[in-house]
Design a protein around this motif. Structure first.
Motif, PDB file in Angstrom:
ATOM      1  N   ALA A  18      58.361  57.049  26.988  1.00 35.18           N
ATOM      2  CA  ALA A  18      58.422  57.670  28.308  1.00 35.18           C
ATOM      3  C   ALA A  18      59.891  57.751  28.672  1.00 35.18           C
ATOM      4  CB  ALA A  18      57.701  56.821  29.328  1.00 35.18           C
TER       5      ALA A  18
ATOM      6  N   TYR B 176      61.610  63.675  39.323  1.00 35.28           N
ATOM      7  CA  TYR B 176      60.181  63.408  39.501  1.00 35.28           C
ATOM      8  C   TYR B 176      59.693  62.236  38.647  1.00 35.28           C
ATOM      9  CZ  TYR B 176      60.110  67.819  42.011  1.00 35.28           C
ATOM     10  OH  TYR B 176      60.348  68.819  42.922  1.00 35.28           O
ATOM     11  N   LYS B 177      60.609  61.629  37.874  1.00 35.00           N
ATOM     12  CA  LYS B 177      60.271  60.495  37.018  1.00 35.00           C
ATOM     13  C   LYS B 177      59.149  60.819  36.041  1.00 35.00           C
ATOM     14  CE  LYS B 177      62.102  57.065  40.131  1.00 35.00           C
ATOM     15  NZ  LYS B 177      62.558  58.030  41.154  1.00 35.00           N
ATOM     16  N   VAL B 178      59.279  61.945  35.380  1.00 35.36           N
ATOM     17  CA  VAL B 178      58.301  62.314  34.359  1.00 35.36           C
ATOM     18  C   VAL B 178      59.032  62.769  33.091  1.00 35.36           C
ATOM     19  CG1 VAL B 178      56.401  62.929  35.884  1.00 35.36           C
ATOM     20  CG2 VAL B 178      58.146  64.632  35.351  1.00 35.36           C
ATOM     21  N   ASN B 179      58.297  62.813  32.000  1.00 30.13           N
ATOM     22  CA  ASN B 179      58.844  63.317  30.738  1.00 30.13           C
ATOM     23  C   ASN B 179      59.064  64.815  30.829  1.00 30.13           C
ATOM     24  OD1 ASN B 179      58.530  60.808  29.546  1.00 30.13           O
ATOM     25  ND2 ASN B 179      56.414  61.261  29.027  1.00 30.13           N
TER      26      ASN B 179
ATOM     27  N   THR C 214      57.967  66.873  28.907  1.00 33.03           N
ATOM     28  CA  THR C 214      56.756  67.570  28.461  1.00 33.03           C
ATOM     29  C   THR C 214      55.777  67.842  29.604  1.00 33.03           C
ATOM     30  OG1 THR C 214      55.912  65.427  27.816  1.00 33.03           O
ATOM     31  CG2 THR C 214      56.866  66.774  26.095  1.00 33.03           C
ATOM     32  N   VAL C 215      56.071  67.343  30.801  1.00 31.33           N
ATOM     33  CA  VAL C 215      55.235  67.725  31.935  1.00 31.33           C
ATOM     34  C   VAL C 215      55.393  69.220  32.215  1.00 31.33           C
ATOM     35  CG1 VAL C 215      55.090  67.502  34.458  1.00 31.33           C
ATOM     36  CG2 VAL C 215      54.928  65.485  33.021  1.00 31.33           C
TER      37      VAL C 215
ATOM     38  N   MET D 251      56.694  72.090  43.684  1.00 31.70           N
ATOM     39  CA  MET D 251      55.402  71.925  43.045  1.00 31.70           C
ATOM     40  C   MET D 251      54.582  73.193  43.252  1.00 31.70           C
ATOM     41  SD  MET D 251      55.011  69.253  41.403  1.00 31.70           S
ATOM     42  CE  MET D 251      56.460  68.277  41.116  1.00 31.70           C
TER      43      MET D 251
ATOM     44  N   ASP E  71      53.262  64.285  17.362  1.00 23.16           N
ATOM     45  CA  ASP E  71      53.908  64.228  18.663  1.00 23.16           C
ATOM     46  C   ASP E  71      55.412  64.490  18.555  1.00 23.16           C
ATOM     47  OD1 ASP E  71      53.141  64.084  21.235  1.00 23.16           O
ATOM     48  OD2 ASP E  71      53.627  61.972  21.485  1.00 23.16           O
TER      49      ASP E  71
ATOM     50  N   ALA F 287      47.527  70.266  29.429  1.00 23.24           N
ATOM     51  CA  ALA F 287      47.154  68.859  29.253  1.00 23.24           C
ATOM     52  C   ALA F 287      47.629  68.286  27.925  1.00 23.24           C
ATOM     53  CB  ALA F 287      45.642  68.706  29.366  1.00 23.24           C
TER      54      ALA F 287
ATOM     55  N   PHE G 212      50.139  69.103  26.067  1.00 22.46           N
ATOM     56  CA  PHE G 212      51.564  69.025  25.797  1.00 22.46           C
ATOM     57  C   PHE G 212      52.180  67.767  26.397  1.00 22.46           C
ATOM     58  CE2 PHE G 212      50.727  73.620  25.483  1.00 22.46           C
ATOM     59  CZ  PHE G 212      51.109  73.801  24.173  1.00 22.46           C
ATOM     60  N   GLY G 213      51.548  67.232  27.431  1.00 18.33           N
ATOM     61  CA  GLY G 213      52.095  66.065  28.123  1.00 18.33           C
ATOM     62  C   GLY G 213      52.281  64.885  27.205  1.00 18.33           C
ATOM     63  N   ALA G 214      51.275  64.549  26.446  1.00 20.57           N
ATOM     64  CA  ALA G 214      51.353  63.467  25.470  1.00 20.57           C
ATOM     65  C   ALA G 214      50.421  63.906  24.349  1.00 20.57           C
ATOM     66  CB  ALA G 214      50.901  62.148  26.075  1.00 20.57           C
TER      67      ALA G 214
ATOM     68  N   ARG H 141      46.183  61.227  28.106  1.00 16.02           N
ATOM     69  CA  ARG H 141      45.847  62.602  28.454  1.00 16.02           C
ATOM     70  C   ARG H 141      45.585  62.632  29.954  1.00 16.02           C
ATOM     71  NH1 ARG H 141      43.631  64.939  23.632  1.00 16.02           N
ATOM     72  NH2 ARG H 141      45.502  65.205  22.385  1.00 16.02           N
TER      73      ARG H 141
ATOM     74  N   PRO I  99      54.333  57.709  36.640  1.00 17.34           N
ATOM     75  CA  PRO I  99      55.635  57.808  35.983  1.00 17.34           C
ATOM     76  C   PRO I  99      55.480  58.289  34.544  1.00 17.34           C
ATOM     77  CG  PRO I  99      55.452  55.726  37.136  1.00 17.34           C
ATOM     78  CD  PRO I  99      54.116  56.391  37.235  1.00 17.34           C
ATOM     79  N   GLY I 100      56.242  59.296  34.197  1.00 17.41           N
ATOM     80  CA  GLY I 100      56.198  59.817  32.834  1.00 17.41           C
ATOM     81  C   GLY I 100      55.267  60.998  32.689  1.00 17.41           C
ATOM     82  N   TYR I 101      54.128  60.996  33.401  1.00 15.27           N
ATOM     83  CA  TYR I 101      53.071  61.942  33.046  1.00 15.27           C
ATOM     84  C   TYR I 101      52.577  62.862  34.151  1.00 15.27           C
ATOM     85  CZ  TYR I 101      53.329  59.069  29.009  1.00 15.27           C
ATOM     86  OH  TYR I 101      53.818  58.415  27.926  1.00 15.27           O
ATOM     87  N   MET I 102      52.685  62.419  35.356  1.00 14.26           N
ATOM     88  CA  MET I 102      52.212  63.280  36.447  1.00 14.26           C
ATOM     89  C   MET I 102      53.237  63.237  37.570  1.00 14.26           C
ATOM     90  SD  MET I 102      48.716  62.983  38.648  1.00 14.26           S
ATOM     91  CE  MET I 102      48.808  63.148  40.424  1.00 14.26           C
ATOM     92  N   PRO I 103      53.668  64.417  38.033  1.00 15.12           N
ATOM     93  CA  PRO I 103      54.679  64.420  39.086  1.00 15.12           C
ATOM     94  C   PRO I 103      54.091  63.964  40.422  1.00 15.12           C
ATOM     95  CG  PRO I 103      53.984  66.665  38.595  1.00 15.12           C
ATOM     96  CD  PRO I 103      53.274  65.777  37.627  1.00 15.12           C
ATOM     97  N   PRO I 104      54.910  63.391  41.288  1.00 14.23           N
ATOM     98  CA  PRO I 104      54.418  62.972  42.598  1.00 14.23           C
ATOM     99  C   PRO I 104      54.247  64.176  43.524  1.00 14.23           C
ATOM    100  CG  PRO I 104      56.764  62.530  42.411  1.00 14.23           C
ATOM    101  CD  PRO I 104      56.334  63.069  41.077  1.00 14.23           C
TER     102      PRO I 104
END
Lengths: 452, 262
Positions: free
Chosen positions: A29, A39-42, A44-45, A67, A379, B60, B62-64, B70, B104-109
C-alpha cells in the motif's frame, strides 16, 4: 557489433528476469503522487496502471479533480488552501522521471546524404532519465481546479510548461459543463487520450540536422503528412502528435455529461495548430467530440468516441504559398474487462485549400491506426502490445507509410516504480537510408518509469 | 408467577416495538432518500462496488488485481469494519464512518460530501443487501468499549508488548509489527474470496494505514470485533476476563507509531 548484440540483450533479459523473480510479493500500500497522497490511496484507485486511467479515474479527472458525482472541492480534511502548510504542498506536487537506460537501434542511417542509401547501423547507447516532469494540480475551491505540467526534456535540454490550465467545473448544473482554459491536451476526455498509453514516445535520431530515424510514436495521432510546415516555416515532422491529439494547444474547451453517465460531449476552440500565445493568423481551429459510455456491467466497461477537428489556415505546404487548412477526424474506443485494457484509434487527416499548382503531386488525405492492449499478468507485471499503421500523405515523392509492432513488459516494484523492457519492430521490409520512415528495423529498450 | 411472566412479556414486546420503531426510522427511509442515495451511488461508488453492489464494478479489479482487498460486496450484508461484536450486524454509523474516511490504500474518503448525502448513500447501500442476508441480520449488539481505566504508562506499553507476543500477533504481523514475517509465504493467508492477503498492508507502526481507525478506542474495537472475511480474528473471548490486557496491547500498538498518529 552484430555478435555483441544478442549477448547484451541476453544478459539484460537475464538480469531483468532475476530482478522480477526476486520480488514475488504484492505491491505494498503506497500513497503516491499528489492525489494519491492527498486521499491516502494507491495510484491504482484511479489508474489501471499510470498513466492510463481506469473508469473511476476518468470520472475524477472529468469532474475537475473532485470525487465523481459531487462538487466537494477536493476537500479531504479540515485544512483548506487558505492555511496551506508545507505538509499540504505534497498534496499538490508530484513528479515523474522516465526514460530508457539502454537503447539499441537497428536501422539504416540516412546521414550520408539525403539521397544516398545509408549503411545499416546497429547503435547502442545509454541514457537515463530522458524526461523529468514536475506537475502540480488539484482544486483551489469548489469547482475550481488547476493543473500545471513542467517538462524537462534532457536530451533536447529544454524545459517547457507542457500544459497549464484552469478549470471551472459543474457550470449550470451538475456535470452540465466543465470549462478548461489554458494550454492543454484536447484529447484528454476521449476514448484514447494521447498522453495515456503504456508505450512511451521514443525520440528520433538526428545527426547534424538530418533525421536519421523516426521517433517511435502512435501513428493515429501523428501529423501524417510529408511536406507540411507551420505558418512560421518550421517543418512539421510527420510523426509528431498534432491537432486534436496534440499534447498541448492553447485555447478553451468545455465538456460534460448532461444526460447521465452514458454520454459525454466536448467542444473547444484553439489559437491554432502549434500556435502558443498569440495567434499569428486570426482564424481559430475548433473541434467537437462525443463519447458513449457503458460502465454499468460486471467487471466490464466500454466507450467509443468520435471527433472532428476543423483547422483553419493552420499550416503551409510550401513556404511562399498561402495557408492550407489541416483538419482531423477520427474514432477511438476502449474496452476493459477484469484486468485487460484494450484501446485503439483510427484517425484521418485532410488538407484543404491546396494551391492548384501543387494538387497533382500532393496527397491531401492521410490516415493512421493505433491499437494497444495491456494485460496485468500478475499484480506486478503488465504486458503490452501495440500495433501502428500509417498511411502517409503529403508530397508523393517523399511520403512513406509504415507499420510497426511493439511489445513491452513492465514490472512494478511498487505501484509507482516500474522497470520495463520493450521491443519495436518494422512489419514491412526495411529500406535503405533514403527515408527515415522506412529505414527502421528494430529497437530494443530497457528503461524505468518512476512517479512520486 | 404467571402474571409476572406476562408482565415481563408485555414490557419486552413494548420495548421491542419501541426499539424496532427507532430501528425502522433508520432502516426504512423514504423512497426519496433512497432515490437520492442511488443517484450518488451510481455516480461515485458504482465503478468499484458495481451496479448491484457485488464489488464487481469496472474499476474493481485494478485496485488490487490479484490480492485482497477487492471492493466490498454489499449483497452479503456483512461488514468488515464494525463497532459491533464479531458475527453481529453493523450499525449505520459503521457504514457512515467508512464512507467518510475511506479505506487507506483502496477507497478514497468522501468526507467532502455534505453529511446528509453520506447518510442517503448509507440508506441506499442497505437496500443492496440480498433479501437472504436481510433475513439473517442479527440484532444490533454495539460493542461496549467501556471506560478505559488503564493509564498510558511505560509499564502499560511493556505489558502490551508481552501480550503481543503471548497472543502470537507476531505470527502474522511480524516481530517488529511491520508485517515482515520471515516465513510469510508459507502461511498462505487468504481472505474469504480466496485472495491472498498480507498484513504488510498494515504496518502497525504507521497509523495512516489503519483501515478501521487509529484512535485508541478504534484499535480496541478492531481487536474485539476482528475483521470479518480476513484472517484477523476477534479476541473478544480471549480478553473477556482481561480487558486490561487489551488496553495494554492498544497502548503498545500506539507506541509503535510514536505519536505520529493522524
Amino acid at each position: 557489433m552484430d555478435q555483441f548484440r544478442p549477448l547484451v540483450l541476453g544478459s539484460l533479459v537475464t538480469v531483468f528476469a532475476i530482478a522480477v523473480s526476486s520480488f514475488p510479493s504484492p505491491p505494498e500500500a503506497q500513497a503516491i503522487p499528489a492525489y494519491a497522497r492527498k486521499y491516502k490511496v494507491n495510484c491504482t484507485v484511479c489508474h489501471t496502471r499510470p498513466p492510463r486511467l481506469n473508469t473511476f479515474g476518468e470520472r475524477f479527472l472529468e469532474n475537475g479533480y473532485q470525487m465523481p458525482g459531487t462538487e466537494d472541492g477536493g476537500i479531504v480534511g479540515k485544512k483548506q488552501l487558505g492555511d496551506l502548510t508545507l505538509d499540504d504542498v505534497t498534496n499538490y506536487l508530484a513528479f515523474r522521471l522516465r526514460g530508457n537506460f539502454l537503447r539499441n537501434f537497428n536501422f539504416a542511417r540516412k546521414s550520408p546524404g539525403p539521397d544516398v542509401p545509408g549503411n545499416p547501423e546497429d547503435r547502442t547507447d545509454f541514457g537515463w532519465p530522458e524526461t523529468f516532469q514536475l506537475f502540480t494540480g488539484g482544486t483551489l475551491t469548489t469547482n475550481v481546479g488547476f493543473f500545471v505540467d513542467v517538462t524537462h526534456d534532457l536530451p533536447a535540454g529544454n524545459t517547457d510548461i507542457a500544459r497549464g490550465y484552469f478549470s471551472l467545473n459543474n457550470l449550470g448544473f451538475h456535470n452540465l459543463a466543465h470549462l478548461r482554459i489554458g494550454k492543454f491536451d484536447p484529447s484528454a476526455y476521449s476514448s484514447f487520450p494521447l498522453l495515456r498509453q503504456q508505450l512511451d514516445f521514443v525520440r528520433p535520431d538526428v545527426n547534424s540536422g538530418v533525421l536519421d530515424r523516426i521517433p517511435l510514436a502512435s501513428n493515429a495521432f501523428a501529423a501524417k503528412f510529408f511536406g507540411l510546415f507551420e505558418r512560421d516555416g518550421t517543418p512539421i515532422a510527420p510523426f509528431r502528435a498534432s491537432l486534436f491529439h496534440s499534447p498541448n494547444e492553447v485555447g478553451i474547451d468545455v465538456h460534460g455529461r448532461p444526460f447521465g453517465d452514458w454520454f459525454l460531449y466536448q467542444v473547444g476552440i484553439l489559437n491554432g495548430a502549434n500556435e502558443t500565445f498569440g495567434d499569428s493568423n486570426n482564424p481559430k481551429d475548433w473541434y467537437v467530440m462525443v463519447r458513449l459510455d457503458q460502465a454499468e456491467s460486471d467487471l466490464f466497461s466500454a466507450n467509443i468516441s468520435g471527433f472532428a477537428y476543423f483547422g483553419n489556415n493552420n499550416a503551409k505546404v510550401a513556404l511562399n504559398n498561402s495557408d492550407v487548412s489541416w483538419s482531423q477526424y477520427g474514432v477511438s474506443a476502449t474496452v476493459r474487462y477484469k484486468m485487460v485494457d484494450l484501446y485503439g484509434a483510427y484517425v484521418i487527416d485532410r488538407v484543404t485549400d491546396l494551391p492548384q499548382a501543387l494538387a497533382s503531386g500532393f496527397d491531401t488525405t492521410a490516415s493512421g491506426v493505433t491499437v494497444e492492449a495491456d494485460v496485468l499478468a500478475t499484480d506486478r507485471l503488465l504486458l503490452s502490445i501495440r500495433y501502428d499503421h500509417l498511411d502517409a500523405g503529403g508530397f508523393l515523392a517523399q511520403r512513406k507509410s509504415n507499420s510497426l509492432l511493439a511489445l513491452q513488459a513492465k514490472y512494478y516494484l511498487r505501484t509507482n516504480i516500474a522497470l520495463f523492457i520493450r521491443d519495436d519492430f518494422n512489419l514491412r521490409k526495411a529500406e535503405g537510408g533514403v527515408s527515415p520512415a522506412r529505414n527502421f528495423r528494430n529497437a530494443f529498450l530497457v528503461g524505468a518509469d518512476l512517479i512520486f | 408467577m404467571l402474571l409476572r411472566f406476562h408482565f415481563l412479556t408485555v414490557i419486552l414486546v413494548i420495548g421491542g416495538l419501541l426499539v424496532s420503531n427507532v430501528h425502522a426510522i433508520q432502516t426504512e427511509p423514504t423512497p426519496e432518500i433512497i432515490a437520492r442515495g442511488k443517484i450518488l451511488y451510481d455516480r461515485s461508488c458504482i465503478f468499484c462496488h458495481g451496479v448491484q453492489g457485488k464489488g464487481d464494478g469496472p474499476a474493481a479489479f485494478f485496485g488490487a488485481s490479484y490480492w485482497a482487498p477487492r471492493a466490498s460486496d454489499f449483497t452479503v450484508g456483512q461488514y468488515k469494519f464494525r463497532s459491533t461484536a464479531s458475527g453481529k450486524s453493523h450499525t449505520d454509523e459503521d457504514l457512515f464512518r467508512i464512507i467518510t474516511n475511506g479505506v487507506p490504500g483502496y477507497m478514497p474518503p468522501f468526507v467532502g460530501w455534505p453529511e446528509e448525502d453520506r447518510w442517503h448513500v448509507v440508506s441506499y447501500v442497505k437496500t443492496l443487501h440480498s433479501t437472504n442476508s436481510r433475513h439473517n441480520e442479527k440484532p444490533l449488539e454495539t460493542f461496549q468499549i467501556g471506560t478505559q481505566n488503564v493509564p498510558l504508562t511505560v509499564e502499560s506499553i511493556e505489558q502490551g508488548r508481552q501480550v503481543y507476543f503471548k497472543f502470537e500477533c507476531d505470527a502474522c504481523h511480524g516481530h517488529n509489527a511491520r508485517g515482515d514475517v520471515p516465513d510469510f509465504e508459507a502461511q498462505d493467508l487468504k481472505d474469504n474470496l480466496g485472495m491472498p492477503i498480507r498484513p504488510t498492508d498494515l504496518d502497525l507502526t504507521n497509523p495512516y494505514s489503519f483501515k478501521n481507525g487509529a484512535a485508541a478506542h478504534d484499535i480496541f474495537g478492531t481487536l474485539m470485533t476482528g475483521l470479518i472475511g480476513t484472517p484477523m480474528p476477534s479476541y473478544a473471548d480471549a480478553f473477556a476476563q482481561h480487558e486490561d490486557d487489551a488496553w495494554h496491547l492498544v497502548h503498545y500498538i500506539l507506541s509503535l507509531s510514536q505519536g505520529s498518529g493522524p
